[in-house]
Structures are given as structure tokens and as C-alpha cells.
Design an enzyme around this catalytic site. Sequence first.
Site, PDB file in Angstrom:
ATOM      1  N   ASN A   7     -17.079  10.817   5.666  1.00 33.68           N
ATOM      2  CA  ASN A   7     -16.256  10.018   5.595  1.00 33.68           C
ATOM      3  C   ASN A   7     -16.328   8.758   5.882  1.00 33.68           C
ATOM      4  OD1 ASN A   7     -13.510   8.663   4.819  1.00 33.68           O
ATOM      5  ND2 ASN A   7     -11.905   9.882   5.202  1.00 33.68           N
ATOM      6  N   LYS A  14     -16.227   9.114  10.062  1.00 34.77           N
ATOM      7  CA  LYS A  14     -15.662   9.958  10.312  1.00 34.77           C
ATOM      8  C   LYS A  14     -16.559  11.141  10.573  1.00 34.77           C
ATOM      9  CE  LYS A  14     -10.651   8.152  10.526  1.00 34.77           C
ATOM     10  NZ  LYS A  14      -9.977   7.570   9.029  1.00 34.77           N
ATOM     11  N   ARG A  91     -16.652  12.394   1.416  1.00 35.31           N
ATOM     12  CA  ARG A  91     -15.341  11.992   0.763  1.00 35.31           C
ATOM     13  C   ARG A  91     -16.180  10.312  -0.392  1.00 35.31           C
ATOM     14  NH1 ARG A  91     -10.243   8.863   3.102  1.00 35.31           N
ATOM     15  NH2 ARG A  91      -9.179   8.925   1.186  1.00 35.31           N
ATOM     16  N   HIS A 180      -5.963   9.517  -2.946  1.00 42.25           N
ATOM     17  CA  HIS A 180      -4.966  10.813  -1.804  1.00 42.25           C
ATOM     18  C   HIS A 180      -5.483  11.864  -2.711  1.00 42.25           C
ATOM     19  CE1 HIS A 180      -2.123   7.483  -0.357  1.00 42.25           C
ATOM     20  NE2 HIS A 180      -3.335   7.118   0.435  1.00 42.25           N
ATOM     21  N   LEU A 209       2.903   9.889   2.776  1.00 42.88           N
ATOM     22  CA  LEU A 209       2.816   9.080   3.049  1.00 42.88           C
ATOM     23  C   LEU A 209       3.027   8.355   4.002  1.00 42.88           C
ATOM     24  CD1 LEU A 209       7.327   9.423   2.851  1.00 42.88           C
ATOM     25  CD2 LEU A 209       5.999   8.689   1.286  1.00 42.88           C
ATOM     26  N   GLY A 210       1.894   7.425   4.515  1.00 38.40           N
ATOM     27  CA  GLY A 210       1.427   7.052   5.051  1.00 38.40           C
ATOM     28  C   GLY A 210       1.262   5.535   5.039  1.00 38.40           C
ATOM     29  N   GLY A 212      -0.860   3.418   3.945  1.00 40.66           N
ATOM     30  CA  GLY A 212      -0.869   4.033   2.348  1.00 40.66           C
ATOM     31  C   GLY A 212      -0.157   4.900   1.950  1.00 40.66           C
ATOM     32  N   ARG A 241       1.241  -3.028   1.622  1.00 36.02           N
ATOM     33  CA  ARG A 241       1.370  -2.908  -0.005  1.00 36.02           C
ATOM     34  C   ARG A 241       2.747  -3.253  -0.348  1.00 36.02           C
ATOM     35  NH1 ARG A 241      -3.593   1.324  -0.768  1.00 36.02           N
ATOM     36  NH2 ARG A 241      -3.655   1.078   1.073  1.00 36.02           N
ATOM     37  N   ILE A 333       3.791   9.491   8.342  1.00 33.76           N
ATOM     38  CA  ILE A 333       5.341   9.353   7.769  1.00 33.76           C
ATOM     39  C   ILE A 333       5.860  10.511   7.656  1.00 33.76           C
ATOM     40  CG2 ILE A 333       7.054   7.151   6.985  1.00 33.76           C
ATOM     41  CD1 ILE A 333       5.433   4.820   6.365  1.00 33.76           C
ATOM     42  N   GLY A 334       5.005  10.803   6.360  1.00 33.92           N
ATOM     43  CA  GLY A 334       5.828  12.081   5.826  1.00 33.92           C
ATOM     44  C   GLY A 334       6.297  13.377   7.063  1.00 33.92           C
ATOM     45  N   ASN A 336       5.761  12.641  10.447  1.00 38.08           N
ATOM     46  CA  ASN A 336       6.374  12.344  11.878  1.00 38.08           C
ATOM     47  C   ASN A 336       7.960  11.343  11.948  1.00 38.08           C
ATOM     48  OD1 ASN A 336       4.269  12.916  13.657  1.00 38.08           O
ATOM     49  ND2 ASN A 336       3.054  11.453  12.310  1.00 38.08           N
ATOM     50  N   GLU A 385      -7.606  16.401   5.295  1.00 39.58           N
ATOM     51  CA  GLU A 385      -8.666  15.951   3.661  1.00 39.58           C
ATOM     52  C   GLU A 385      -9.952  16.406   4.204  1.00 39.58           C
ATOM     53  OE1 GLU A 385      -7.080  12.454   4.153  1.00 39.58           O
ATOM     54  OE2 GLU A 385      -6.419  11.769   2.054  1.00 39.58           O
TER      55      GLU A 385
HETATM   56  P1  AMP Z   1      -1.114   7.045   8.304  1.00 34.98           P
HETATM   57  O1  AMP Z   1      -1.775   6.204   7.496  1.00 34.98           O
HETATM   58  O2  AMP Z   1      -1.155   9.013   7.937  1.00 34.98           O
HETATM   59  O3  AMP Z   1      -1.908   6.922   9.516  1.00 34.98           O
HETATM   60  O4  AMP Z   1       0.523   6.855   8.454  1.00 34.98           O
HETATM   61  C1  AMP Z   1       0.083   5.991   9.504  1.00 34.98           C
HETATM   62  C2  AMP Z   1       1.944   5.720   9.827  1.00 34.98           C
HETATM   63  O5  AMP Z   1       2.694   6.805  10.221  1.00 34.98           O
HETATM   64  C3  AMP Z   1       2.405   4.387  10.480  1.00 34.98           C
HETATM   65  O6  AMP Z   1       3.284   3.522   9.494  1.00 34.98           O
HETATM   66  C4  AMP Z   1       3.107   5.079  10.935  1.00 34.98           C
HETATM   67  O7  AMP Z   1       4.110   3.902  12.125  1.00 34.98           O
HETATM   68  C5  AMP Z   1       3.411   6.247  11.109  1.00 34.98           C
HETATM   69  N1  AMP Z   1       3.697   7.534  12.242  1.00 34.98           N
HETATM   70  C6  AMP Z   1       3.014   7.582  13.026  1.00 34.98           C
HETATM   71  N2  AMP Z   1       4.057   8.103  13.708  1.00 34.98           N
HETATM   72  C7  AMP Z   1       4.754   8.203  13.448  1.00 34.98           C
HETATM   73  C8  AMP Z   1       5.944   9.093  13.896  1.00 34.98           C
HETATM   74  N3  AMP Z   1       6.260   9.381  15.027  1.00 34.98           N
HETATM   75  N4  AMP Z   1       7.233   8.511  13.689  1.00 34.98           N
HETATM   76  C9  AMP Z   1       7.833   7.866  12.795  1.00 34.98           C
HETATM   77  N5  AMP Z   1       6.104   6.648  12.038  1.00 34.98           N
HETATM   78  C10 AMP Z   1       5.151   7.867  12.223  1.00 34.98           C
END
Ligand code: AMP
Length: 399
Positions: A7, A14, A91, A180, A209-210, A212, A241, A333-334, A336, A385
Site C-alpha cells: 500500500n 506499508k 492497493r 474507502h 470515520l477516520g 478521512g 476536510r 474515530i469509529g 475508538n 483493508e
Molecule cells: P484513521 O485515519 O483511521 O487513522 O483515524 C484517525 C482519527 O482517529 C484521528 O482523528 C484520531 O484522533 C482518531 N482516534 C484514534 N484513537 C482515538 C480515540 N481513542 N478516541 C477518539 N478518537 C481517536
Amino acid sequence: MKILIINCGSSSLKYRLIEADTEDVIVKGQFERIGIDGGHFTYKQKNGGSLERNAYIPDHEEAVRLLVRILTDPDMGDLESLDEIEAIGHRIVHGGNKFTDAVVLTPQVLKEIEACSNLAPNHNPVNLHGIRACMKYMPKTKMVGVFDTAFHSTLPEEAYLYGIPYEYYKNEQIRRYGFHGMSHQYVSEETARILGVNPSELKVITCHLGNGASITAVKNGKSVDTSMGYTPLEGIIMGTRSGSIDPEIINVISENDHKTLSQVMDILHTKSGIYGLSDYLSPDMRDLTAAYHKGNPNAIRAIKAYVYQIVKYIGAYTTAMGGTDAITFTAGIGENSSLVRSLVCQRLSVFGITIDETANENGNDERIISTPDSRVKVLVIPTNEELSICRQTKALIQE
Ligand code: AMP
């Protein structure tokens, strides 16, 4: 059967070597800061062994050369010979209108992927660098391309067309593509598995929810609508964004602040989202969550607007699918943020959704967080992924 997953990002590569029959990860790691100072390389083995180095890595070709060397290193490597790798799954971000499924990479296919590069100028060229480097150092190995956009190729015309003159679709392929795809496909299939139903009998809304972020309506195993569009800028509010806005805002900011079009676009990509909405407090949900709990008005505003948009899409997609059986949260975010999940689900009580706050707060792994009597199941599933690429690569080479 061993499958290597590659990737490539603009300054990263990665990788993951997977025993495809058991889905065990043999080794994984990454090259970071490729082409810039502070290059870094990691190699993490299943048995706990690991290697880390700081070194300048000029380009993706050098990263692949180093990867091949370490994989077959007599002391540290996990392979006696590169012949043990059955296939490499790459990817690729954009498959345009052309690639609706994974594909075996041949010189002709590479040309066609190159032709889609105008649709993803920051991603496809670097994906192609990685493929060509692998072809150089592993010339005998079968290569497969798996596209971020492919899962969304099943969108109906009414969902992928924009309300602009049709000639832009006909002549320039301007339409919703969605992104995604591997993540949405993986978590929708996992949702069906966990609920013990066939994917072809399930309506699920997957919320990736990351940094992006995108939301997808998956009906009977197929993507029928998704929030990202022609580019990954459309949809819900993201880390930096903007997500969807009224296009006239671009004109207004440009004229009032004397900014060029590319400066305004830069604001929409890098200074907006929860970062811009929180008055630049942070693009990171962890920071905003801590500030939210302290009553910081900037954090409260950003999180409330973020949650509102997620709820709006879930409402719209429930209607688009004629109901939904499940909602699944994934990505940083989704997976955690129990706060975001809780706030979203509170607003969905109109659909008869209730969540078990203990299950929501506790656990890092895949789980159901809705109560047994909730009319719609709510799940948390860590995305994978790489495993999705591995499964698609395996399926293709076994055809
Ligand atoms: P990703 O792009 O999937 O790596 O997601 C990154 C996002 O996940 C960032 O906004 C981080 O702040 C959020 N995130 C990671 N760990 C946590 C957590 N324990 N609580 C809230 N947001 C988190």
C-alpha cells in the site's frame, strides 16, 4: 499460500505478508518519510521479533529493494526464497469507470490505470511506482490491483450522477466514485458474519470515520450509495476536510479574501473539518474529546456538527435502502470514540435504536453495542483493508 500486500502513499509504503489460507499475518511494517529527511523503516514479525531503522529512503523503488532484502535475509527474514510469495496485492486508489473489480496487473492494465491518474493525481501515480518497483525486484510474481473505488461500482445511476449537465459525465466521467471501498466491503461482510446472516440478505450502513471519513449504504452485499464523491472531499465533515459545502462559498472566500482557486481548495482540504470548526483547536478527535469533556465551546461546536452530519447521512441511507438492519462503526474515530458513537446513536432513537453504554465504552475488538431489543443492530468492527486486499487477490488468482 503467502500473499504480500503493498500500500503506497505519497511518502510511505506499508506492507503485510499474509498466510492467505489462515489469514495470519506473518510480518508487517512500513517505510515512512520516503524522499524526505527522517526516513524510518519497521519490520514486525508474528513471533514478536522486530527491526526498526532510521535511514534516508530516496524513493519507493528503494523501499521495495530493502523490503525484498530483509524478507529473504538469512538471519531476520521470513522467507527462504521470493518464490514462496504466490502473489502481490496492490492497493490502487482510483479505478475510474474502467475497473469495477480486482484485476491481474499486465503492462496493458498498467497503461489503463495510468489513464485514470487524472482522477487521483496524488495517489494513482505513486501506486504505480510501487507496482513497477515490485515488478522490477519480483519479476516472476503475479501482481493484482485492488481498487478503493471498485466496491462502489454498483451504485445506481441515480446515486452516482450529479445535478450538472449530463455532458460532463459523458465526456469527462464526472460522477460519484466513492472511496474507502475495501474498508466498507470488509466491515459489511464482517457485519453479516457476526450477525449470522448472508450478506445478500442484509441492509447495513457502514461508517468509516477516520481522518478521512465516508458513510456507505450496503444493500444485499452491494454499495448503493456513498458519501464521498468524485473526490474524497465530498461527504461528511472530516479531520481537516470540509466535506460537502455550497460551491458558491468557494467564490465568496476567493473574492473576499483575495485568494486563488488553489488557495481556497487548500483551505477546504487542510484547514476545514473539525479542525477549522474548532477554531483550529485540533484535527485530532482525541484532543477534541478531552476538550469537550472540559466544556470547551470550540470542541463542543465541532463535535456537535460532526455528529449531526453523520446522523443526516444515516437517515438518508435508511430511506435509500428502504430500512436498515445494522449500522457499523469503523476506522480511528469509529472504532475508538465511544463519545461519537453515543452521540450519534442518541439522535437515532427515532429508528428504535438503543445502545448498551457499557458495551460501547468497553472493548477494543469487534462487538455488538446495541441492546438486544434495539430495532437496528449497532456494531463496532476494526477495519482491515489489507485483509480485504488479500482475500480479493487470493480469489482472483484462484479463478
Ligand atoms: P484513521 O485515519 O483511521 O487513522 O483515524 C484517525 C482519527 O482517529 C484521528 O482523528 C484520531 O484522533 C482518531 N482516534 C484514534 N484513537 C482515538 C480515540 N481513542 N478516541 C477518539 N478518537 C481517536
